[in-house]
Design a protein around this motif. Structure first.
Motif, PDB file in Angstrom:
ATOM      1  N   MET A   1     -38.117 132.694  99.722  1.00 31.79           N
ATOM      2  CA  MET A   1     -38.419 134.079 100.061  1.00 31.79           C
ATOM      3  C   MET A   1     -39.169 134.752  98.915  1.00 31.79           C
ATOM      4  SD  MET A   1     -37.436 137.371  99.629  1.00 31.79           S
ATOM      5  CE  MET A   1     -35.799 137.746  99.202  1.00 31.79           C
ATOM      6  N   LYS A   2     -40.201 135.525  99.281  1.00 33.25           N
ATOM      7  CA  LYS A   2     -40.981 136.216  98.254  1.00 33.25           C
ATOM      8  C   LYS A   2     -40.833 137.720  98.396  1.00 33.25           C
ATOM      9  CE  LYS A   2     -44.540 132.657  98.398  1.00 33.25           C
ATOM     10  NZ  LYS A   2     -45.802 132.273  99.031  1.00 33.25           N
ATOM     11  N   VAL A   3     -40.864 138.402  97.259  1.00 32.00           N
ATOM     12  CA  VAL A   3     -40.964 139.868  97.272  1.00 32.00           C
ATOM     13  C   VAL A   3     -42.410 140.172  96.896  1.00 32.00           C
ATOM     14  CG1 VAL A   3     -40.265 141.983  96.091  1.00 32.00           C
ATOM     15  CG2 VAL A   3     -38.545 140.268  96.675  1.00 32.00           C
ATOM     16  N   ALA A   4     -43.073 141.014  97.687  1.00 27.76           N
ATOM     17  CA  ALA A   4     -44.457 141.373  97.367  1.00 27.76           C
ATOM     18  C   ALA A   4     -44.562 142.880  97.186  1.00 27.76           C
ATOM     19  CB  ALA A   4     -45.392 140.919  98.479  1.00 27.76           C
ATOM     20  N   LYS A   5     -45.223 143.265  96.111  1.00 24.31           N
ATOM     21  CA  LYS A   5     -45.434 144.687  95.852  1.00 24.31           C
ATOM     22  C   LYS A   5     -46.932 144.988  95.931  1.00 24.31           C
ATOM     23  CE  LYS A   5     -46.642 148.073  92.915  1.00 24.31           C
ATOM     24  NZ  LYS A   5     -47.715 148.233  91.937  1.00 24.31           N
ATOM     25  N   PHE A   6     -47.251 146.083  96.604  1.00 27.68           N
ATOM     26  CA  PHE A   6     -48.658 146.487  96.714  1.00 27.68           C
ATOM     27  C   PHE A   6     -48.859 147.816  95.991  1.00 27.68           C
ATOM     28  CE2 PHE A   6     -47.926 143.475 100.044  1.00 27.68           C
ATOM     29  CZ  PHE A   6     -49.102 142.726 100.075  1.00 27.68           C
ATOM     30  N   GLY A   7     -49.861 147.842  95.128  1.00 26.44           N
ATOM     31  CA  GLY A   7     -50.131 149.033  94.328  1.00 26.44           C
ATOM     32  C   GLY A   7     -50.924 150.092  95.086  1.00 26.44           C
ATOM     33  N   GLY A   8     -51.156 151.216  94.431  1.00 27.77           N
ATOM     34  CA  GLY A   8     -51.774 152.384  95.072  1.00 27.77           C
ATOM     35  C   GLY A   8     -53.147 152.138  95.670  1.00 27.77           C
ATOM     36  N   ARG A  30     -43.080 136.088 102.898  1.00 30.39           N
ATOM     37  CA  ARG A  30     -43.164 137.475 102.381  1.00 30.39           C
ATOM     38  C   ARG A  30     -42.246 138.348 103.218  1.00 30.39           C
ATOM     39  NH1 ARG A  30     -49.363 136.500 101.695  1.00 30.39           N
ATOM     40  NH2 ARG A  30     -49.313 135.707  99.575  1.00 30.39           N
ATOM     41  N   LYS A  31     -41.065 138.543 102.686  1.00 26.93           N
ATOM     42  CA  LYS A  31     -40.005 139.141 103.494  1.00 26.93           C
ATOM     43  C   LYS A  31     -39.714 140.576 103.066  1.00 26.93           C
ATOM     44  CE  LYS A  31     -35.756 138.763 105.534  1.00 26.93           C
ATOM     45  NZ  LYS A  31     -35.655 140.037 106.135  1.00 26.93           N
ATOM     46  N   VAL A  32     -39.747 140.816 101.778  1.00 25.85           N
ATOM     47  CA  VAL A  32     -39.454 142.166 101.284  1.00 25.85           C
ATOM     48  C   VAL A  32     -40.717 142.721 100.622  1.00 25.85           C
ATOM     49  CG1 VAL A  32     -38.050 143.527  99.681  1.00 25.85           C
ATOM     50  CG2 VAL A  32     -37.010 141.701 101.021  1.00 25.85           C
ATOM     51  N   ILE A  33     -41.163 143.866 101.125  1.00 26.66           N
ATOM     52  CA  ILE A  33     -42.434 144.433 100.675  1.00 26.66           C
ATOM     53  C   ILE A  33     -42.186 145.786 100.016  1.00 26.66           C
ATOM     54  CG2 ILE A  33     -44.767 145.123 101.440  1.00 26.66           C
ATOM     55  CD1 ILE A  33     -43.975 142.125 102.067  1.00 26.66           C
ATOM     56  N   VAL A  34     -42.682 145.931  98.801  1.00 23.31           N
ATOM     57  CA  VAL A  34     -42.533 147.207  98.083  1.00 23.31           C
ATOM     58  C   VAL A  34     -43.895 147.878  98.050  1.00 23.31           C
ATOM     59  CG1 VAL A  34     -41.979 148.252  95.840  1.00 23.31           C
ATOM     60  CG2 VAL A  34     -40.640 146.317  96.680  1.00 23.31           C
ATOM     61  N   LYS A 171     -31.096 141.163 102.438  1.00 27.75           N
ATOM     62  CA  LYS A 171     -31.320 139.829 103.026  1.00 27.75           C
ATOM     63  C   LYS A 171     -30.907 139.783 104.491  1.00 27.75           C
ATOM     64  CE  LYS A 171     -31.471 136.120  99.750  1.00 27.75           C
ATOM     65  NZ  LYS A 171     -30.792 135.739  98.549  1.00 27.75           N
ATOM     66  N   ASP A 172     -29.913 140.624 104.841  1.00 28.06           N
ATOM     67  CA  ASP A 172     -29.378 140.552 106.204  1.00 28.06           C
ATOM     68  C   ASP A 172     -30.226 141.307 107.212  1.00 28.06           C
ATOM     69  OD1 ASP A 172     -27.333 139.265 104.909  1.00 28.06           O
ATOM     70  OD2 ASP A 172     -26.139 141.115 104.664  1.00 28.06           O
ATOM     71  N   ILE A 173     -31.207 142.056 106.743  1.00 25.52           N
ATOM     72  CA  ILE A 173     -32.028 142.830 107.681  1.00 25.52           C
ATOM     73  C   ILE A 173     -33.038 141.883 108.333  1.00 25.52           C
ATOM     74  CG2 ILE A 173     -33.696 144.729 107.895  1.00 25.52           C
ATOM     75  CD1 ILE A 173     -32.292 146.048 105.498  1.00 25.52           C
ATOM     76  N   PRO A 174     -33.030 141.814 109.663  1.00 26.54           N
ATOM     77  CA  PRO A 174     -33.972 140.884 110.301  1.00 26.54           C
ATOM     78  C   PRO A 174     -35.415 141.384 110.180  1.00 26.54           C
ATOM     79  CG  PRO A 174     -32.673 142.074 111.949  1.00 26.54           C
ATOM     80  CD  PRO A 174     -32.157 142.506 110.612  1.00 26.54           C
ATOM     81  N   GLY A 175     -36.346 140.469 110.143  1.00 23.17           N
ATOM     82  CA  GLY A 175     -37.767 140.841 110.058  1.00 23.17           C
ATOM     83  C   GLY A 175     -38.169 141.235 108.652  1.00 23.17           C
ATOM     84  N   ILE A 176     -39.236 142.036 108.582  1.00 22.80           N
ATOM     85  CA  ILE A 176     -39.798 142.397 107.279  1.00 22.80           C
ATOM     86  C   ILE A 176     -39.239 143.746 106.820  1.00 22.80           C
ATOM     87  CG2 ILE A 176     -41.984 143.010 106.142  1.00 22.80           C
ATOM     88  CD1 ILE A 176     -43.294 141.007 108.134  1.00 22.80           C
ATOM     89  N   VAL A 177     -38.854 143.793 105.545  1.00 23.46           N
ATOM     90  CA  VAL A 177     -38.330 145.043 104.976  1.00 23.46           C
ATOM     91  C   VAL A 177     -39.466 145.755 104.237  1.00 23.46           C
ATOM     92  CG1 VAL A 177     -36.813 145.952 103.158  1.00 23.46           C
ATOM     93  CG2 VAL A 177     -35.971 144.205 104.742  1.00 23.46           C
ATOM     94  N   ILE A 178     -39.678 147.022 104.541  1.00 23.61           N
ATOM     95  CA  ILE A 178     -40.678 147.807 103.805  1.00 23.61           C
ATOM     96  C   ILE A 178     -39.917 148.827 102.954  1.00 23.61           C
ATOM     97  CG2 ILE A 178     -42.748 149.256 103.955  1.00 23.61           C
ATOM     98  CD1 ILE A 178     -43.226 146.550 105.233  1.00 23.61           C
ATOM     99  N   PHE A 179     -40.062 148.675 101.660  1.00 21.82           N
ATOM    100  CA  PHE A 179     -39.226 149.422 100.711  1.00 21.82           C
ATOM    101  C   PHE A 179     -40.128 150.277  99.813  1.00 21.82           C
ATOM    102  CE2 PHE A 179     -36.269 150.067  97.254  1.00 21.82           C
ATOM    103  CZ  PHE A 179     -35.000 149.890  97.791  1.00 21.82           C
ATOM    104  N   PRO A 180     -39.873 151.576  99.712  1.00 24.41           N
ATOM    105  CA  PRO A 180     -40.716 152.395  98.829  1.00 24.41           C
ATOM    106  C   PRO A 180     -40.432 152.118  97.354  1.00 24.41           C
ATOM    107  CG  PRO A 180     -38.933 153.717  99.756  1.00 24.41           C
ATOM    108  CD  PRO A 180     -38.798 152.355 100.364  1.00 24.41           C
ATOM    109  N   GLY A 181     -41.481 152.003  96.553  1.00 24.88           N
ATOM    110  CA  GLY A 181     -41.302 151.778  95.122  1.00 24.88           C
ATOM    111  C   GLY A 181     -41.079 153.077  94.384  1.00 24.88           C
TER     112      GLY A 181
END
Ligand code: ASP
Length: 449
Positions: A1-8, A30-34, A171-181
């Motif tokens: 599993m990868k965490v990916a962060k996207f900048g401004g 790419r499961k957790v996106i910041v 981890k338990d949330i199904p699908g892709i997580v979109i998380f604010p940085g």
């Protein structure tokens, strides 16, 4: 599993958000996106975070911020409209930002953080809703619900250890997580932000909490370069760099990746890959624990002109037990943190970030050195640049300092100060700020050309 962060800049327009979503969907790992807040679309543009700060400041000063508020809402509306997300989403974003005004209680720092955080928070909602409109299972997660607890230092928060355990449940949330940085919540329940550029820190915390295989950090450059590309065109790209090297270079002025963002992944040994949203097939730069291919002793050269140096001399200083402590105590009393203190037999130089040394503080410090420590000579050198020559390979190579010194001499730059620790991962040179670029160019040519 990868965490990916996207900048401004990766989220600055609808076109960029589409690129981001394609990148997310092109790799099922790419499961957790910041996400950051929308950044600049072009050089003179204003980041949403800066628009929000202006909004907060105007509200504090005038009790209203109509123009500033409209500018923020317009950025989201434009992106949302072009992406074709439901109108209701855009209205909710406008309402969310508007409602924050009513939470102003007279505490300015707290209010500014609350407003700043609206940038990433609403960007995450927008991205999640766009992905949903494309039939993707994506969920926006609020840092409070996820348990991202920070210290109550507004604008400069630090993660509290319990967050790591709390965040595991993502981890338990199904699908892709979109998380604010960029922000979390204090124990008191207030919104608190990291220092500027802090979405990198959020990504790192999430990667560590979730034991990710990789933390991808998407930005607008193909990789990290060995020197600032604005002073050397097309510099040598860095393919691999260790955490320690990166830490030194970030401190020295490389701002591709937030200085504090390495700590969480470093502790877990999770590699970080810096990649370009506009060119995702480029290999990027990997930051990792140990490098295997050390072909050059020096990996990068950084410089930063934000320093000043206080020099104090006193005859027989070396005999006075506790003298150094007393010097630092005087600085501590003024709330000043120092960065380095190279010393001679009867002198100490203290290097610090010069923005801390206001003229009032300078006067009080100088008085205390004279009257309490009976120092004979005090000089303050402002506009000092620190140049860091960094590389794990330096410790096994004889003659690096000689080559560096030659590079300074070649362009007639005087070295004001040198500092090198026993780990020998970097050598730090202090020069006059106005001479720093000339010196860096010469060093680059010595070590890379
Ligand atoms: N939006 C915030 C800033 O501009 C945080 C970030 O982008 O990482 O500083």
């Amino acid at each position: 599993m990868k965490v990916a962060k996207f900048g401004g800049t990766s989220l600055a327009s609808a076109e960029q958000v589409r690129k981001v979503c394609n990148i997310i969907l092109s790799d099922p790992e790419r499961k957790v996106i910041v996400v950051s807040a929308p950044g600049k679309r072009y050089k003179e543009d204003i980041k949403v975070t800066d628009l929000l700060i202006a909004c907060a400041e105007s509200y504090i000063k005038n009790g209203k911020a109509t123009k500033e508020y409209e500018a923020v809402v317009e950025r989201y509306s434009e992106i949302g409209r072009e992406l074709g997300v439901p109108e209701e989403i855009i209205n909710n974003i406008a309402k969310d930002i508007y409602d924050r005004f009513s939470l102003y209680t007279g505490n300015n720092e707290k209010f500014i953080d609350l407003m700043k955080a609206a940038g990433e928070d609403n960007c995450a909602k927008l991205v999640a809703s766009y992905l949903q409109s494309q039939g993707v299972k994506a969920t926006y997660v609020n840092p409070k619900d996820a348990g991202l607890i920070l210290s109550s230092e507004f604008g400069n928060a630090q993660v509290l250890p319990e967050s790591y355990e709390n965040l595991k449940s993502l981890k338990d949330i199904p699908g892709i997580v979109i998380f604010p940085g960029f922000f979390g919540y204090s124990k008191e329940g207030d919104v608190v932000t990291f220092s500027r550029g802090g979405s990198d820190i959020t990504g790192s915390i999430l990667a560590a909490a979730l034991d990710a295989e990789l933390y991808e950090n998407f930005t607008d450059v193909d990789c990290i370069y060995s020197v600032n590309p604005s002073i050397i065109p097309n510099p040598c790209p860095i393919e691999e760099i260790t955490y320690r090297e990166m830490r030194e270079l970030s401190y020295g002025g490389f701002n591709v990746f937030h200085e504090e963002a390495l700590i969480p992944v470093y502790k877990k040994g999770i590699p970080v890959r810096v990649k370009n949203t506009n060119n995702p097939n480029a290999p990027g730069t990997t930051i990792l624990h140990t490098r295997t291919n050390i072909t050059r002793p020096v990996v990068g050269i950084a410089y930063d002109t934000r320093f000043c140096c206080i020099n104090i001399s006193k005859y027989l200083m070396n005999r006075e037990i506790g003298f150094g402590r007393k010097v630092l105590e005087i600085l501590e009393k003024e709330g000043i943190s120092y960065d380095h203190s190279p010393s001679g037999i009867d002198s100490i130089s203290i290097v610090l970030n010069q923005s801390q040394l206001t003229s009032e503080k300078e006067k009080r410090i100088v008085d205390a050195f004279r009257n309490k420590l009976h120092v004979e000579e005090i000089t303050i050198m402002r506009n000092l640049a620190l140049i860091m020559v960094v590389g794990e390979g330096m410790s096994q190579t004889v003659g690096i300092a000689a080559r560096a010194a030659r590079a300074f001499a070649k362009v007639g730059v005087n070295i004001e100060m040198i500092n090198q620790g026993l780990t020998e991962i970097s050598i730090m040179f202090g020069v006059k700020a106005e001479e720093s670029i000339k010196a860096v160019k010469s060093l680059y040519s010595e070590f890379f050309e």
